[in-house]
Write a protein that holds these residues in place. Structure first.
Motif, mmCIF file in Angstrom:
data_model
loop_
_atom_site.group_PDB
_atom_site.id
_atom_site.type_symbol
_atom_site.label_atom_id
_atom_site.label_comp_id
_atom_site.label_asym_id
_atom_site.label_seq_id
_atom_site.Cartn_x
_atom_site.Cartn_y
_atom_site.Cartn_z
ATOM 1 N N GLY A 1 -4.606 3.603 9.263
ATOM 2 C CA GLY A 1 -3.891 2.347 9.085
ATOM 3 C C GLY A 1 -2.648 2.525 8.232
ATOM 4 N N GLU A 2 -2.805 3.321 7.194
ATOM 5 C CA GLU A 2 -1.651 3.573 6.316
ATOM 6 C C GLU A 2 -0.557 4.341 7.054
ATOM 7 O OE1 GLU A 2 -4.257 3.876 2.162
ATOM 8 O OE2 GLU A 2 -3.848 5.655 3.352
ATOM 9 N N GLN A 3 -0.980 5.269 7.918
ATOM 10 C CA GLN A 3 0.011 6.010 8.700
ATOM 11 C C GLN A 3 0.771 5.068 9.617
ATOM 12 O OE1 GLN A 3 -1.685 9.380 10.708
ATOM 13 N NE2 GLN A 3 -2.322 10.344 8.815
ATOM 14 N N MET B 1 1.357 1.921 9.048
ATOM 15 C CA MET B 1 2.308 1.183 8.200
ATOM 16 C C MET B 1 3.537 2.047 7.924
ATOM 17 S SD MET B 1 -0.142 -0.232 5.208
ATOM 18 C CE MET B 1 -1.691 -1.038 5.528
ATOM 19 N N MET C 1 -7.782 -4.866 10.096
ATOM 20 C CA MET C 1 -6.482 -4.218 9.935
ATOM 21 C C MET C 1 -5.566 -4.567 11.107
ATOM 22 S SD MET C 1 -4.803 -2.426 7.911
ATOM 23 C CE MET C 1 -3.086 -2.187 8.265
ATOM 24 N N SER D 1 -4.708 7.326 5.498
ATOM 25 C CA SER D 1 -5.647 6.841 6.514
ATOM 26 C C SER D 1 -4.848 6.412 7.742
ATOM 27 C CB SER D 1 -6.430 5.653 5.974
ATOM 28 O OG SER D 1 -5.641 4.485 6.044
ATOM 29 N N ARG E 1 0.816 -1.207 0.000
ATOM 30 C CA ARG E 1 0.000 0.000 0.000
ATOM 31 C C ARG E 1 0.862 1.275 0.000
ATOM 32 N NH1 ARG E 1 -5.542 1.619 0.888
ATOM 33 N NH2 ARG E 1 -5.932 -0.601 0.981
#
Ligand code: ATP
Ligand code: MG
Lengths: 341, 239
Positions: free
Chosen positions: B140-142, B144, B171, B138, B125
């Motif tokens: 979750g992406e932050q 990661m 997640m 988002s 991602r």
């Protein structure tokens, strides 16, 4: 409202090399020709236009560029920036009247003195953050001014008169025709822009940027935040000092009154008004804020009111400044917000 | 690699947040630190990474006391932290954030590409979003990104502060799976979590922290089956 910064960036991206070179030359030509525009609508009613180009406009740009490294790039609020300008100016005035050194020889000394003052201020204060730092720097600016005021050896309240002009370089610097002063300051501005841009894309720029965005995270990445904050301060101080040397050498007379808190605030206003963090914005801001008060001098006292009004209206229309920093940087992270993919 | 906290005390002003804890993290382990809000988990991690000063006690890293080494130098020793609340740089792109993770090793170009590849393999991602601003990712992406960025420094030990915070259940499972994966590549992990269930399932050993004290230390699997622990931290105790 249209985003001038993005329009400009877009034009730049779309253009090929010849177009870019031509654009730069065209802008430079117009800017360099400004001293000849004195008889147009640009004319300032009281002070001569070419003198206004040098001070306040040119000086403000130079100082705003320096302050922008501290405030705009590194995120440290410095309300005492005028102190470095004063240190440079007094170095020029003292050495210029008491030794045989000329302006160009004093320039590096004045810059070094301002940098030293920067270190002196930075070491005890940079552990502070935000409001506390602002208050301490404000105090520092005042201490420098009040010290000059109370030191008879450097003229006290009267300051120092008879500061020599810079020696000509195949031409003579003149009081009544200041285009050579103006061109000199243009060169100084270009030099500062070049250095700042080089630093910005390298490690110091990345470090300052990370410190501004999240100081703890920067430290976790291995950025010596303390060291880079001192560097930002000292670098900003160097520019302020250089501007001060030139200012004293052009004005012939300097006094503590030239270095009040007002100047610090005004330079900060240039940075914020133009667009914190973006050097082109800062230049536009300083140009406008340096010019307006002189342009509307015929309004006498009301001009400051008008000046304030312009600031208030514009900051409402464009809270990020006239040419804000890159758009993406406006994004604000919502810490710990509930989120999924 | 061996990380050891020895009788560690940490203060905020007069308040003692950590009251003499001793913790050991061995090479290759996932060790989890669980406890209620305000127990001192974040403070412990910040003290290991150097953001907080030690009042007394020692932080031993491979036998060396590093408690006076400044935070930015501990990264070079091999200690990386993904901070609580992610702490990414909102105005930098994903790629720039990841590059910041290598701030002190930036000159090694080949290493950069290699490690970017590794991070992108773990978090595809992030690759898709390489040029997007960190602040617009988002949650979750932050998360990661924060973990990926910490990995860029090639840590020996990775400190994770509530990686599951604010994430959707699906997640959460994903993040924990990736943590195990990272551990399998040889990175030792000290994991702070509120989500005790997941943390205990993934970890080898666990410490339970209560108001600045370690009240229990055990194999993670034992704690999972401990009725008292289930009652207090897993919310599924025998009634
Ligand atoms: N900057 C600070 N100043 C003063 N006290 C603090 C500060 N940061 C934390 N504390 C206090 O120290 C104690 C431990 O806080 P810490 O953040 O380590 O808890 P935590 O276990 O991470 O909690 P959470 O699960 O809510 O994140 C708390 O009582 C907290 O109020
Ligand atoms: Mg916490």
């Amino acid at each position: 409202m249209i985003n001038l910064r993005d329009k400009g960036a877009e034009f730049w991206e779309r253009s090929n090399r010849p177009v870019r070179v031509l654009t730069v030359f065209a802008i430079m030509a117009v800017v360099a020709a400004l001293p000849y525009a004195g008889n147009t609508f640009l004319q300032t009613p009281v002070a001569a236009f070419d003198a206004v180009l040098v001070y306040p406009m040119g000086m403000f740009i130079l100082m705003a560029l320096g302050l922008n490294v501290v405030v705009g790039k590194s995120g440290m609020l410095d309300l005492g920036y005028v102190a470095f300008f004063a240190v440079g100016a007094y170095t020029m005035a003292i050495l210029g009247t008491r030794t045989g050194l000329n302006t160009w020889e004093i320039m590096p000394i004045g810059i070094a003195a301002a940098m030293f003052a920067g270190v002196l201020l930075a070491i005890p204060t940079l552990r502070l953050r935000g409001d506390y730092l602002a208050i301490v720097t404000l105090g520092f600016g005042e201490i420098v001014r009040v010290s000059a005021l109370n030191t008879e050896a450097i003229g006290g309240a009267l300051g120092i008169a008879g500061v020599p002009f810079p020696p000509g370089l195949g031409f003579e610097y003149q009081l009544l025709d200041q285009k050579y002063f103006y061109w000199t300051i243009l060169v100084m501005i270009l030099l500062v822009i070049w250095v700042i841009r080089r630093l910005t894309v390298r490690r110091p720029g990345r470090a300052w940027e990370s410190i501004r965005q999240d100081e703890d995270a920067a430290e976790l990445m291995g950025v010596s935040t303390y060291k880079y904050k001192i560097w930002a301060f000292v670098f900003g101080a160097a520019i302020g000092g250089g501007a001060g040397v030139f200012y004293a050498s052009r004005s012939m007379v300097i006094a503590p009154d030239n270095f009040t808190l007002n100047t610090s605030i005004l330079i900060l206003a240039c940075v914020v008004f133009g667009g914190m963090g973006n050097i082109w914005g800062v230049i536009v801001g300083a140009t406008i804020l340096g010019y307006l008060p002189d342009r509307f001098r015929f309004l006498s006292d009301a001009r400051l009111l008008l000046f304030g009004l312009v600031l208030v209206v514009f900051m409402n229309l464009r809270p990020e400044g006239i040419l804000p920093r890159k758009k993406r940087e406006k994004a604000i992270v919502k810490k710990g917000s509930g989120a999924s993919l | 690699m061996r990380l050891e906290l020895k009788d560690l005390h940490v203060h905020y002003g007069k308040i003692e947040a950590i009251k003499g804890i001793s913790v050991v993290v061995n090479q290759g382990e996932i060790v989890t630190l669980i406890g209620a809000n305000g127990a001192g988990k974040t403070t412990t991690l910040k003290t290991i990474s150097g953001l907080r000063k030690v009042s007394s006690g020692q932080i031993l890293f491979d036998g060396q006391d590093i408690s006076t080494v400044p935070a930015h130098e501990r990264v070079d020793l091999g200690i990386s932290q993904a901070p609580e609340g992610r702490g990414i740089f909102p105005g930098m792109t994903v790629l720039e954030n990841l590059e910041m993770g290598k701030f002190n090793r930036k000159d090694r170009k080949s290493e950069m590409d290699e490690d970017l590849d590794k991070v992108y393999t773990l978090f595809p991602r992030l690759k898709e979003r390489a040029s997007q601003a960190g602040g617009t990712l988002s949650g979750g992406e932050q998360q990661m990104l924060a973990i990926g960025r910490a990995l860029m420094a090639r840590p020996k030990v990775l400190l994770l502060d509530e990686p599951s915070m604010g994430l959707a259940p699906q997640m959460i499972a994903n993040i924990f799976r990736i943590i195990t994966e990272i551990n399998k590549t040889g990175v030792t992990i000290l994991l702070v979590e509120q989500n005790a269930q997941q943390a205990l399932q993934r970890a080898h050993r666990a410490y339970i922290l209560e108001t600045g004290n370690v009240v229990k230390e055990a194999k993670a699997s034992d704690l999972l089956n401990d009725p008292a622990v289930r009652e207090a931290y897993l919310g599924t105790g025998a009634h």
